[in-house]
Motif scaffolding. Structure first.
Motif, PDB file in Angstrom:
ATOM      1  N   UNK A 161       0.842  -1.202   0.000  1.00 50.20           N
ATOM      2  CA  UNK A 161       0.000   0.000   0.000  1.00 50.20           C
ATOM      3  C   UNK A 161       0.874   1.247   0.000  1.00 50.20           C
ATOM      4  N   UNK A 162       1.825   1.299   0.886  1.00 53.26           N
ATOM      5  CA  UNK A 162       2.705   2.475   0.971  1.00 53.26           C
ATOM      6  C   UNK A 162       3.536   2.620  -0.299  1.00 53.26           C
ATOM      7  N   UNK A 163       4.095   1.516  -0.783  1.00 55.52           N
ATOM      8  CA  UNK A 163       4.928   1.547  -1.996  1.00 55.52           C
ATOM      9  C   UNK A 163       4.131   2.030  -3.202  1.00 55.52           C
ATOM     10  N   UNK A 164       2.895   1.579  -3.325  1.00 56.49           N
ATOM     11  CA  UNK A 164       2.050   2.001  -4.448  1.00 56.49           C
ATOM     12  C   UNK A 164       1.740   3.487  -4.382  1.00 56.49           C
ATOM     13  N   UNK A 165       1.401   3.965  -3.205  1.00 60.68           N
ATOM     14  CA  UNK A 165       1.113   5.398  -3.050  1.00 60.68           C
ATOM     15  C   UNK A 165       2.348   6.237  -3.363  1.00 60.68           C
ATOM     16  N   UNK A 166       3.513   5.766  -2.951  1.00 60.70           N
ATOM     17  CA  UNK A 166       4.762   6.476  -3.269  1.00 60.70           C
ATOM     18  C   UNK A 166       5.014   6.464  -4.772  1.00 60.70           C
TER      19      UNK A 166
END
Length: 311
Positions: free
Chosen positions: A256-261
């Motif tokens: 989730x965090x990697x995708x948002x970044x």
């Protein structure tokens, strides 16, 4: 007020939609809108208005489905405050993806990040319920594979634009019923103090705020597990897995965090410093910031770190 106007139509992005909403609401009154803004004025509106039709040309705020109009005054004593009443929901909303095809890439990207922020914040909100969860999840499911194409090489694809428009509409419905979190809590003072697009504020802060929320939820142990699972479910969705698999929660959280970044970088969402925001401004921004319905309490130091990481 002296022209006997029978109908107001707002055609444009979130600011235009809100402006039309406010105009339709204030025509029957004889004084300034300032008197009726939450946290600014002292008067209560009675909900009387001129009929209003909202026709969005961006996929961002979902204002076509909400009861408030956000009004800004930018500067040292600036603010972003709402004129609000149940009757201010537009009488008619016409959502036509064809009107969004000509929206520039940078605006499409920033508005899309705003809509996704609203969906995610409402989904993990402390006021979330099964109905808002279903709508928010559906909105994110439609937007997840459309955001980048709509902002790059498939901007004229009506199917892609339809998914973005649907996600934006859902974001307006769920924010109105489940509330938002720290990203929008920060967006209010930042947007009042500085001339920065709302979508840019949300887009630039979303990944960092999500990372901070997840880290703080992990620290809560068993108390934070329910919200962590909701975050993980969206990570799984972004990974293409609608059902979470046993033992993969932390992998989903990381995704989730990697995708948002990745979205923030790919869409070239500008950092706060681009708009002359400095560390010296953080204190007054944080002072005016509300956690809203954030899934976990954040300290001033936590919020400072979110801002610092996107300066």
């Amino acid at each position: 007020r002296d022209k006997e106007i029978d109908l107001v139509i707002g055609i444009g992005g979130g600011s235009v939609t809100d402006a039309g909403k406010a105009i339709s609401a204030m025509i029957p009154h004889q004084d300034s809108i300032i008197n009726y803004l939450e946290g600014v004025g002292t008067k209560k509106t009675n909900g009387q208005k001129i009929p209003y039709i909202a026709i969005p040309t961006t996929s961002g705020t979902g204002s076509e489905a909400t009861k408030n109009a956000v009004i800004s005054r930018i500067g040292e004593d600036g603010f972003k405050k709402s004129l609000r009443h149940e009757n201010y929901i537009p009488n008619i909303a016409i959502i036509d993806p064809e009107l969004m095809i000509s929206c520039p890439a940078s605006i499409t990207g920033a508005c899309g990040m705003d809509a996704f922020t609203q969906l995610l914040e409402a989904y993990v909100s402390t006021k979330a319920n099964p109905m808002t969860d279903a709508l928010a999840y559906s909105g994110m499911k439609h937007m997840k594979d459309a955001l980048i194409p709509a902002s790059t090489n498939n901007a004229d694809d009506i199917g892609i634009r339809s998914k973005m428009a649907y996600g934006s509409l859902m974001s307006g419905i769920v924010l109105a019923n489940a509330g938002l979190g720290i990203v929008h809590g920060l967006a209010s003072p930042i947007g009042g103090f500085f001339d920065i697009p709302h979508g840019t504020v949300c887009g630039t802060l979303l990944a960092e705020a999500t990372r901070m929320n997840i880290n703080k939820l992990k620290e809560k142990g068993i108390e934070g597990r329910i919200s962590l699972k909701k975050h993980a479910k969206i990570g799984a969705l972004l990974m293409g897995e609608e059902s979470m698999k046993e033992g993969k929660m932390y992998e989903y959280l990381d995704h989730l965090i990697t995708t948002l970044e990745h979205w923030t970088t790919s869409l070239k969402i500008e950092k706060l410093g681009k708009y002359r925001i400095k560390k010296d401004d953080f204190e007054r921004i944080i002072y005016k910031t509300s956690l809203k319905n954030n899934p976990i309490h954040l300290s001033k130091e936590d919020i400072y770190q979110i801002l610092k990481n996107r300066l």
